[in-house]
Design a protein around this motif. Structure first.
Motif, PDB file in Angstrom:
ATOM      1  N   GLN A 140       0.855  -1.180   0.000  1.00 32.09           N
ATOM      2  CA  GLN A 140       0.000   0.000   0.000  1.00 32.09           C
ATOM      3  C   GLN A 140       0.895   1.235   0.000  1.00 32.09           C
ATOM      4  O   GLN A 140       1.950   1.235   0.618  1.00 32.09           O
ATOM      5  N   ALA A 141       0.443   2.273  -0.689  1.00 33.90           N
ATOM      6  CA  ALA A 141       1.187   3.534  -0.720  1.00 33.90           C
ATOM      7  C   ALA A 141       0.190   4.690  -0.760  1.00 33.90           C
ATOM      8  O   ALA A 141      -0.906   4.539  -1.315  1.00 33.90           O
ATOM      9  N   PRO A 142       0.543   5.826  -0.166  1.00 35.22           N
ATOM     10  CA  PRO A 142      -0.364   6.970  -0.236  1.00 35.22           C
ATOM     11  C   PRO A 142      -0.598   7.383  -1.684  1.00 35.22           C
ATOM     12  O   PRO A 142       0.334   7.406  -2.476  1.00 35.22           O
ATOM     13  N   HIS A 143      -1.844   7.657  -2.036  1.00 33.59           N
ATOM     14  CA  HIS A 143      -2.106   8.180  -3.379  1.00 33.59           C
ATOM     15  C   HIS A 143      -2.647   9.605  -3.313  1.00 33.59           C
ATOM     16  O   HIS A 143      -2.577  10.338  -4.291  1.00 33.59           O
ATOM     17  N   SER A 144      -3.166  10.014  -2.134  1.00 35.16           N
ATOM     18  CA  SER A 144      -3.594  11.400  -1.977  1.00 35.16           C
ATOM     19  C   SER A 144      -3.812  11.694  -0.504  1.00 35.16           C
ATOM     20  O   SER A 144      -3.920  10.780   0.317  1.00 35.16           O
ATOM     21  N   TRP A 145      -3.862  12.977  -0.191  1.00 39.39           N
ATOM     22  CA  TRP A 145      -4.250  13.385   1.148  1.00 39.39           C
ATOM     23  C   TRP A 145      -4.928  14.738   1.061  1.00 39.39           C
ATOM     24  O   TRP A 145      -4.716  15.509   0.137  1.00 39.39           O
ATOM     25  N   THR A 146      -5.790  14.980   2.056  1.00 38.67           N
ATOM     26  CA  THR A 146      -6.519  16.237   2.143  1.00 38.67           C
ATOM     27  C   THR A 146      -6.222  16.867   3.488  1.00 38.67           C
ATOM     28  O   THR A 146      -6.318  16.204   4.525  1.00 38.67           O
ATOM     29  N   ILE A 147      -5.852  18.138   3.453  1.00 39.96           N
ATOM     30  CA  ILE A 147      -5.557  18.896   4.669  1.00 39.96           C
ATOM     31  C   ILE A 147      -6.667  19.933   4.846  1.00 39.96           C
ATOM     32  O   ILE A 147      -6.911  20.740   3.949  1.00 39.96           O
ATOM     33  N   ASN A 148      -7.338  19.887   5.991  1.00 44.14           N
ATOM     34  CA  ASN A 148      -8.334  20.896   6.348  1.00 44.14           C
ATOM     35  C   ASN A 148      -7.802  21.702   7.518  1.00 44.14           C
ATOM     36  O   ASN A 148      -7.361  21.120   8.518  1.00 44.14           O
ATOM     37  N   ARG A 149      -7.848  23.026   7.396  1.00 44.88           N
ATOM     38  CA  ARG A 149      -7.415  23.916   8.480  1.00 44.88           C
ATOM     39  C   ARG A 149      -8.632  24.685   8.991  1.00 44.88           C
ATOM     40  O   ARG A 149      -9.506  25.066   8.209  1.00 44.88           O
ATOM     41  N   PHE A 150      -8.640  24.929  10.310  1.00 42.74           N
ATOM     42  CA  PHE A 150      -9.789  25.538  10.959  1.00 42.74           C
ATOM     43  C   PHE A 150      -9.366  26.774  11.746  1.00 42.74           C
ATOM     44  O   PHE A 150      -8.252  26.835  12.279  1.00 42.74           O
ATOM     45  N   SER A 151     -10.269  27.736  11.839  1.00 45.19           N
ATOM     46  CA  SER A 151     -10.023  28.936  12.645  1.00 45.19           C
ATOM     47  C   SER A 151     -10.119  28.565  14.119  1.00 45.19           C
ATOM     48  O   SER A 151     -10.565  27.468  14.474  1.00 45.19           O
ATOM     49  N   ASN A 152      -9.754  29.523  14.987  1.00 42.35           N
ATOM     50  CA  ASN A 152      -9.844  29.240  16.423  1.00 42.35           C
ATOM     51  C   ASN A 152     -11.299  29.148  16.891  1.00 42.35           C
ATOM     52  O   ASN A 152     -11.559  28.764  18.012  1.00 42.35           O
ATOM     53  N   LYS A 153     -12.248  29.475  16.012  1.00 48.10           N
ATOM     54  CA  LYS A 153     -13.670  29.312  16.325  1.00 48.10           C
ATOM     55  C   LYS A 153     -14.245  28.041  15.710  1.00 48.10           C
ATOM     56  O   LYS A 153     -15.444  27.806  15.758  1.00 48.10           O
ATOM     57  N   GLY A 154     -13.390  27.228  15.085  1.00 48.64           N
ATOM     58  CA  GLY A 154     -13.815  25.952  14.542  1.00 48.64           C
ATOM     59  C   GLY A 154     -14.319  25.994  13.113  1.00 48.64           C
ATOM     60  O   GLY A 154     -14.762  24.979  12.582  1.00 48.64           O
ATOM     61  N   LYS A 155     -14.222  27.158  12.464  1.00 42.43           N
ATOM     62  CA  LYS A 155     -14.697  27.281  11.087  1.00 42.43           C
ATOM     63  C   LYS A 155     -13.623  26.797  10.113  1.00 42.43           C
ATOM     64  O   LYS A 155     -12.453  27.139  10.242  1.00 42.43           O
ATOM     65  N   LEU A 156     -14.036  25.994   9.126  1.00 43.91           N
ATOM     66  CA  LEU A 156     -13.117  25.542   8.086  1.00 43.91           C
ATOM     67  C   LEU A 156     -12.638  26.755   7.286  1.00 43.91           C
ATOM     68  O   LEU A 156     -13.455  27.514   6.758  1.00 43.91           O
ATOM     69  N   THR A 157     -11.321  26.953   7.223  1.00 44.62           N
ATOM     70  CA  THR A 157     -10.773  28.127   6.527  1.00 44.62           C
ATOM     71  C   THR A 157     -10.012  27.770   5.261  1.00 44.62           C
ATOM     72  O   THR A 157      -9.840  28.616   4.389  1.00 44.62           O
ATOM     73  N   GLU A 158      -9.545  26.544   5.174  1.00 38.85           N
ATOM     74  CA  GLU A 158      -8.712  26.170   4.021  1.00 38.85           C
ATOM     75  C   GLU A 158      -8.747  24.662   3.827  1.00 38.85           C
ATOM     76  O   GLU A 158      -8.686  23.904   4.792  1.00 38.85           O
ATOM     77  N   THR A 159      -8.842  24.242   2.578  1.00 37.03           N
ATOM     78  CA  THR A 159      -8.753  22.827   2.233  1.00 37.03           C
ATOM     79  C   THR A 159      -7.759  22.671   1.097  1.00 37.03           C
ATOM     80  O   THR A 159      -7.838  23.396   0.103  1.00 37.03           O
ATOM     81  N   THR A 160      -6.825  21.754   1.266  1.00 33.68           N
ATOM     82  CA  THR A 160      -5.840  21.448   0.232  1.00 33.68           C
ATOM     83  C   THR A 160      -5.852  19.943  -0.003  1.00 33.68           C
ATOM     84  O   THR A 160      -5.755  19.168   0.953  1.00 33.68           O
ATOM     85  N   THR A 161      -5.987  19.537  -1.257  1.00 34.61           N
ATOM     86  CA  THR A 161      -5.904  18.124  -1.608  1.00 34.61           C
ATOM     87  C   THR A 161      -4.699  17.921  -2.513  1.00 34.61           C
ATOM     88  O   THR A 161      -4.494  18.690  -3.453  1.00 34.61           O
ATOM     89  N   VAL A 162      -3.918  16.916  -2.201  1.00 31.95           N
ATOM     90  CA  VAL A 162      -2.689  16.621  -2.928  1.00 31.95           C
ATOM     91  C   VAL A 162      -2.782  15.211  -3.497  1.00 31.95           C
ATOM     92  O   VAL A 162      -3.190  14.287  -2.800  1.00 31.95           O
ATOM     93  N   GLU A 163      -2.415  15.059  -4.758  1.00 30.82           N
ATOM     94  CA  GLU A 163      -2.395  13.750  -5.411  1.00 30.82           C
ATOM     95  C   GLU A 163      -0.939  13.325  -5.615  1.00 30.82           C
ATOM     96  O   GLU A 163      -0.108  14.142  -6.029  1.00 30.82           O
ATOM     97  N   VAL A 164      -0.629  12.084  -5.321  1.00 27.71           N
ATOM     98  CA  VAL A 164       0.720  11.560  -5.499  1.00 27.71           C
ATOM     99  C   VAL A 164       0.889  11.108  -6.944  1.00 27.71           C
ATOM    100  O   VAL A 164       0.045  10.384  -7.478  1.00 27.71           O
TER     101      VAL A 164
END
Length: 132
Positions: free
Chosen positions: A81-105
């Motif tokens: 098995q090997a990573p084929h992608s990942w998604t990074i979600n970042r949140f504000s200090n109030k818990g709101k989603l502020t940024e999403t980045t998806t990376v494909e290998v």
């Protein structure tokens, strides 16, 4: 585990992780929680219950979620098995989603023969460089 086991490469070495007891499914795979607390910060790693590779990471500050990474795997002829992608979600200090980045290998091979010429550097005319 690679870099997770090497303290000089990671601030969350595997020897300091503690089982959290929670079990969840990530991308259809049963996972076990392992976490580490660093003062007001904590990090939880969700490890595949069969293969023990990281499928999800959650970072928290003062209990609030600040970042979540989900890693997806696919079969690989040499690694199993090997990573084929990942998604990074970042949140504000109030818990709101502020940024999403998806990376494909990109497709890759392990220990492929690479001609020595691939490592030759040809500098353009009048380029300035130093040799340390």
């Amino acid at each position: 585990f690679g870099r997770w086991a090497e303290p000089s490469l990671c601030s969350y070495p595997i020897a300091k992780l503690r089982p959290g007891g929670a079990r969840v499914e990530v991308d259809g795979a049963p996972c076990l929680e392992y976490s580490i607390s660093l003062g007001q910060r904590s990090v939880a790693f969700w490890l595949d219950a069969k293969e023990f590779f990281v499928r999800k990471v959650q970072k928290r500050l003062k209990g609030g979620l600040t970042e979540q990474v989900e890693i997806r795997y696919s079969p690989h002829s040499e690694l199993g098995q090997a990573p084929h992608s990942w998604t990074i979600n970042r949140f504000s200090n109030k818990g709101k989603l502020t940024e999403t980045t998806t990376v494909e290998v990109e497709p890759f091979t392990i220990n492929a023969d690479i001609p020595a010429a691939e490592f030759d550097i040809v500098f353009p005319p009048r380029a300035y460089y130093g040799d340390a």
